[in-house]
Scaffold this active site. Structure first.
Site, PDB file in Angstrom:
ATOM      1  N   GLY A  71      30.068  -9.773  11.019  1.00 37.84           N
ATOM      2  CA  GLY A  71      29.507 -11.009  10.469  1.00 37.84           C
ATOM      3  C   GLY A  71      30.186 -12.241  11.059  1.00 37.84           C
ATOM      4  N   THR A  72      31.478 -12.139  11.284  1.00 45.37           N
ATOM      5  CA  THR A  72      32.230 -13.284  11.820  1.00 45.37           C
ATOM      6  C   THR A  72      31.692 -13.681  13.191  1.00 45.37           C
ATOM      7  OG1 THR A  72      34.206 -12.673  10.586  1.00 45.37           O
ATOM      8  CG2 THR A  72      34.539 -14.042  12.540  1.00 45.37           C
ATOM      9  N   ASN A 151      29.623 -15.164  -1.175  1.00 44.83           N
ATOM     10  CA  ASN A 151      30.373 -13.906  -1.264  1.00 44.83           C
ATOM     11  C   ASN A 151      31.393 -13.913  -2.398  1.00 44.83           C
ATOM     12  OD1 ASN A 151      31.282 -15.863   0.798  1.00 44.83           O
ATOM     13  ND2 ASN A 151      33.112 -14.608   0.816  1.00 44.83           N
ATOM     14  N   HIS A 201      29.983  -3.318   7.450  1.00 43.61           N
ATOM     15  CA  HIS A 201      30.929  -2.678   6.519  1.00 43.61           C
ATOM     16  C   HIS A 201      30.707  -3.089   5.063  1.00 43.61           C
ATOM     17  CE1 HIS A 201      34.103  -5.886   5.890  1.00 43.61           C
ATOM     18  NE2 HIS A 201      33.504  -6.381   6.950  1.00 43.61           N
ATOM     19  N   THR A 237      30.126  -3.177  26.539  1.00 41.58           N
ATOM     20  CA  THR A 237      29.597  -1.850  26.208  1.00 41.58           C
ATOM     21  C   THR A 237      29.437  -1.744  24.702  1.00 41.58           C
ATOM     22  OG1 THR A 237      30.659  -0.952  28.147  1.00 41.58           O
ATOM     23  CG2 THR A 237      29.992   0.635  26.457  1.00 41.58           C
ATOM     24  N   CYS A 325      39.017 -12.792   2.867  1.00 40.44           N
ATOM     25  CA  CYS A 325      39.628 -13.529   3.964  1.00 40.44           C
ATOM     26  C   CYS A 325      40.513 -14.645   3.434  1.00 40.44           C
ATOM     27  CB  CYS A 325      38.539 -14.114   4.848  1.00 40.44           C
ATOM     28  SG  CYS A 325      37.188 -12.976   5.066  1.00 40.44           S
TER      29      CYS A 325
HETATM   30  N1  PMP Z   1      30.052 -13.832   5.748  1.00 39.29           N
HETATM   31  C1  PMP Z   1      30.321 -13.460   4.493  1.00 39.29           C
HETATM   32  C2  PMP Z   1      29.554 -14.095   3.376  1.00 39.29           C
HETATM   33  C3  PMP Z   1      31.294 -12.486   4.228  1.00 39.29           C
HETATM   34  O1  PMP Z   1      31.570 -12.125   2.965  1.00 39.29           O
HETATM   35  C4  PMP Z   1      31.982 -11.897   5.315  1.00 39.29           C
HETATM   36  C5  PMP Z   1      33.047 -10.829   5.093  1.00 39.29           C
HETATM   37  N2  PMP Z   1      34.093 -11.223   4.239  1.00 39.29           N
HETATM   38  C6  PMP Z   1      31.662 -12.327   6.618  1.00 39.29           C
HETATM   39  C7  PMP Z   1      30.695 -13.284   6.790  1.00 39.29           C
HETATM   40  C8  PMP Z   1      32.366 -11.760   7.811  1.00 39.29           C
HETATM   41  O2  PMP Z   1      31.926 -10.465   8.107  1.00 39.29           O
HETATM   42  P1  PMP Z   1      32.837  -9.458   8.951  1.00 39.29           P
HETATM   43  O3  PMP Z   1      33.896  -8.956   8.020  1.00 39.29           O
HETATM   44  O4  PMP Z   1      31.893  -8.392   9.400  1.00 39.29           O
HETATM   45  O5  PMP Z   1      33.403 -10.230  10.113  1.00 39.29           O
END
Ligand code: PMP
Length: 387
Positions: A71-72, A151, A201, A237, A325
């Site tokens: 997601g990041t 989140n 994940h 890859t 995070c």
């Molecule tokens: N966006 C939101 C709303 C999230 O909760 C998270 C994960 N904490 C992320 C992005 C980032 O995803 P990833 O852990 O796959 O980098």
């Protein structure tokens, strides 16, 4: 020791069906999908199938699905990729102050490099008014990015309405759907979004895999340069294991998410009811109705959030005190700050996020532990004694 996991917004356990689907890729199916020979072709075919599974789940076309490292990366790519591709037209981005750090930090980076960022106001639940988006858009605006569900507290933003405003004004719209997908309907065409982020994940697939949906025809620059993978837009890859895992979990979710969401909602509601009716001085932080079904986010007055998390862990209950995070940082998260909580509630956020495997016994176990821990911590709190 019995342990109950109520931190599914931080990450989720691998679905056993995903683990089974991965087995061949840990052994015989090891090829590089770019190779033309048998070994490469086997992997390329599986990759194509995973892309179709993700696309079908999101209501997208397979060629609109781009695999990333999570997601990041998908959020970074959406913002920087659109900003860099459209900078001749304008250098203005609209977002909210309660986005995930991968959006907020990217905006900060862009701001340091000449872009202007507007942060939309949010109400006491973290909700955005689409009219504020309309007001924020100028001739220089190239992108609006607002998350589908927060989140931390689970509030669902009016993304469909915001997308419609963006479409009318010719501005691209991105949504971070990481905390929403699998919990509420997420169909890209129905929402009318141009770009959308998901993370594997959080969906019972392996860590290190995500997707950026990019609507056909959107102009975006790559973030990672190198080979021709992902139609030349995301080199490297492919993470075959992660991608197969995410494809499998999307296939499962396409069938099961409504049932899973109903179970999570029933358990979450019962837990919430217990907490609000039996523990005094507790505030529910998410929106009462516009909220994903798996999150209960409280501020527990006169108790410190980190102490609560650590004491619950000693009792066998895993929860979060903010976003994964942000935890470990002394400062309240941007989401908490935006909610403008009174001081006795500002330092005591605790998030219970349910998953598909939780049970009624988990609810009872977690509530009993919470009641004990709150009593214990308040007994040694001078503020609670002297209130
Ligand atoms: N966006 C939101 C709303 C999230 O909760 C998270 C994960 N904490 C992320 C992005 C980032 O995803 P990833 O852990 O796959 O980098």
């Amino acid at each position: 020791m019995k342990r109950v996991y109520l931190d599914n917004n931080s990450t989720t356990p691998l679905d056993p069906r995903v683990a089974i689907a991965l087995e061949p890729f840990l052994k015989d199916v090891f090829g590089n999908p770019s190779n033309l020979h048998f070994f490469g072709r086997m992997c390329a075919e599986s990759l194509a199938e995973a892309r179709e599974q993700v696309a079908a789940f999101l209501g997208a076309a397979p060629e609109e699905v781009y695999f990333t490292s999570g997601g990041t990366e998908a959020n970074n790519w959406a913002l920087k990729g659109v900003a860099f591709a459209h900078e001749a037209r304008g250098r203005h981005i609209v977002t909210s102050p309660i986005e995930h750090s991968s959006v907020l930090s990217t905006c900060q980076y862009l701001a340091e490099n000449g872009w202007r960022i507007t942060y939309l106001p949010v109400d006491r639940f973290g909700l955005i008014d689409p009219e504020d988006v309309r007001r924020a858009i100028t001739k220089e605006t190239v992108l609006v990015s607002v998350m589908l569900a927060n989140n931390e507290n689970g509030t669902i933003e009016p993304v469909k309405e915001i997308a419609a405003i963006c479409q009318k004004t010719g501005v691209l719209f991105h949504t971070d759907a990481v905390a929403a997908v699998g919990k509420i309907p997420v169909q890209v065409k129905e929402l009318g979004v141009d770009l959308l982020t998901i993370s594997g994940h959080k969906l019972h697939a392996p860590k290190g895999t995500g997707v950026l949906y990019i609507r056909n025809g959107i102009e975006i620059l790559p973030l990672i340069h190198g080979g021709h993978q992902e139609r030349g837009l995301r080199a490297g890859t492919e993470n075959v294991l992660g991608i197969i895992g995410l494809g499998t979990s999307c296939k499962v979710l396409a069938q099961e998410w409504p049932t899973q969401a109903a179970t999570m909602k029933r358990l979450r509601d019962r837990f919430e009811q217990l907490v609000l009716s039996r523990i005094p001085e507790v505030r529910l932080n998410g929106h009462p109705t516009k909220r994903v079904p798996n999150v209960a986010h409280f501020s527990i007055g006169y108790v410190e959030g980190e102490a609560l998390v650590m004491n619950l862990d000693l009792e066998g209950v895993a929860v979060a005190s903010g976003s994964a995070c942000a935890s470990g940082e002394a400062e309240p998260s941007p989401t908490l700050r935006a909610l403008r909580l009174e001081p006795i509630f500002a330092n005591s956020p605790v998030r219970f996020s349910f998953g598909k495997d939780n049970t009624d016994e988990d609810v009872d176990f977690a509530f009993a532990a919470l009641e004990r821990v709150v009593q214990r911590l308040r007994a040694i709190s001078p503020l609670w004694q002297g209130r």
